[in-house]
Design a protein around this motif. Sequence first.
Motif, PDB file in Angstrom:
ATOM      1  N   LEU A 126       0.830  -1.198   0.000  1.00 22.34           N
ATOM      2  CA  LEU A 126       0.000   0.000   0.000  1.00 22.34           C
ATOM      3  C   LEU A 126       0.868   1.253   0.000  1.00 22.34           C
ATOM      4  O   LEU A 126       1.970   1.276   0.564  1.00 22.34           O
ATOM      5  N   ARG A 172      -7.391   2.079   4.947  1.00 26.20           N
ATOM      6  CA  ARG A 172      -8.233   1.664   3.821  1.00 26.20           C
ATOM      7  C   ARG A 172      -9.558   1.080   4.319  1.00 26.20           C
ATOM      8  O   ARG A 172     -10.625   1.412   3.791  1.00 26.20           O
ATOM      9  N   LYS A 175     -11.945   3.704   5.599  1.00 28.20           N
ATOM     10  CA  LYS A 175     -12.555   4.482   4.518  1.00 28.20           C
ATOM     11  C   LYS A 175     -13.587   3.671   3.750  1.00 28.20           C
ATOM     12  O   LYS A 175     -14.734   4.121   3.532  1.00 28.20           O
ATOM     13  N   GLU A 176     -13.210   2.463   3.333  1.00 29.76           N
ATOM     14  CA  GLU A 176     -14.090   1.682   2.467  1.00 29.76           C
ATOM     15  C   GLU A 176     -15.261   1.066   3.228  1.00 29.76           C
ATOM     16  O   GLU A 176     -16.362   0.951   2.672  1.00 29.76           O
TER      17      GLU A 176
END
Length: 279
Positions: A126, A172, A175-176
Motif C-alpha cells: 500500500l 483503507r 474508509k471503504e
Amino acid sequence: MFLLAVSLYFVLACLISWMVLFPSGREFVIAALAGAGARLQQGLGRLARRRRQDLGAWTQTGRASAHGLRDFFAEHYVLCLGGLALLAVPPMLALLLAGKPALNGFDAPTREINPQVAGLLEGEQLVPPPALPPLVFSTPEVQLARPMLVSASRDWALLDSAYAQRLLMAFRIMKEKYGYDMALLEGYRSPERQDTLAAMGSSVTNAAAFQSWHQYGLAADCAFLRDGRLVISERDPWAMRGYQLYGEVAESLGLTWGGRWKMMDFGHTELRQPGVMKK
C-alpha cells in the motif's frame, strides 16, 4: 359463623361463672394446670437427658476416631509423609516455574505478530496518502487538543515497513467499510522530542526517551478528517464512534490499540516486536 361465635362466648362465660361461683371449679382448673406443667417439665427433662447422652456418644466417637488416626499415622508414617509430598510438590513447582503476573496497560507484554495477517500484507504494498497541508495541523482546536503537533513528524518513510503496511490497511478499511477518512498526526518521534513531551506532564505522555514505540518507528497517532478539518476530540460523538471502529480494525491487523490502556489514547496504535524495546 355468627352462631359459632355466640356459642363459644356462651361456653366461655359459663366456665368463668363456674370458676367464680364454685370453689371446686377453681380447684379443678388449678389442678389441671399443675398437672400439665408437671408433664411438660418431665418431657423437657427427658429431652435434655437424651441430648446429653447423644453428646457423650459423639464425644466418645470423636476421641476414638482421633486415636485411630494417630495410631494409623504412627504405624504408616512413611506412607503418609510420602503422600503429603506428592500432593505438595506439584503446586510448589508450578509457583516456582511460573512467570511474574503482568498487568494490562501501557506495559503489556509484546503482541505476537499474526502470521495470517503478515501473509495477507506481503502481497500488495500500500502507498501512503498525499501529505496534508500544514495548516490542517495548526488550527486552534488542534493545538488545544495536541500541543506541539505542528512540529511532529508525519513521514511514512520513517516508520517500520511492516507497521506502516498495517496502518495503511487500517486506513483503507476505515474508509471503504465505515466512511472515515484518516490522517497521520505523528509517526516517528525522536528521543529529544519524547523527553520534551514527557516533561509536559502525564496528560501528554508517561513515557520518556526510548520508552515509547514511537522511537522505533513502530507507533503512530492518528485522527479523522471531516470536511477538510482535523477532528481529534473524543467529545465529538462521530469521532468517538470512529475511534472505537479504528481500535477494532487495528487489533484485527495485529496492532496494539491505546484505547484499552488505563490512560486511554484512542488514536494511538503500535506494533510491538520482540526484542526491539530492549535495544
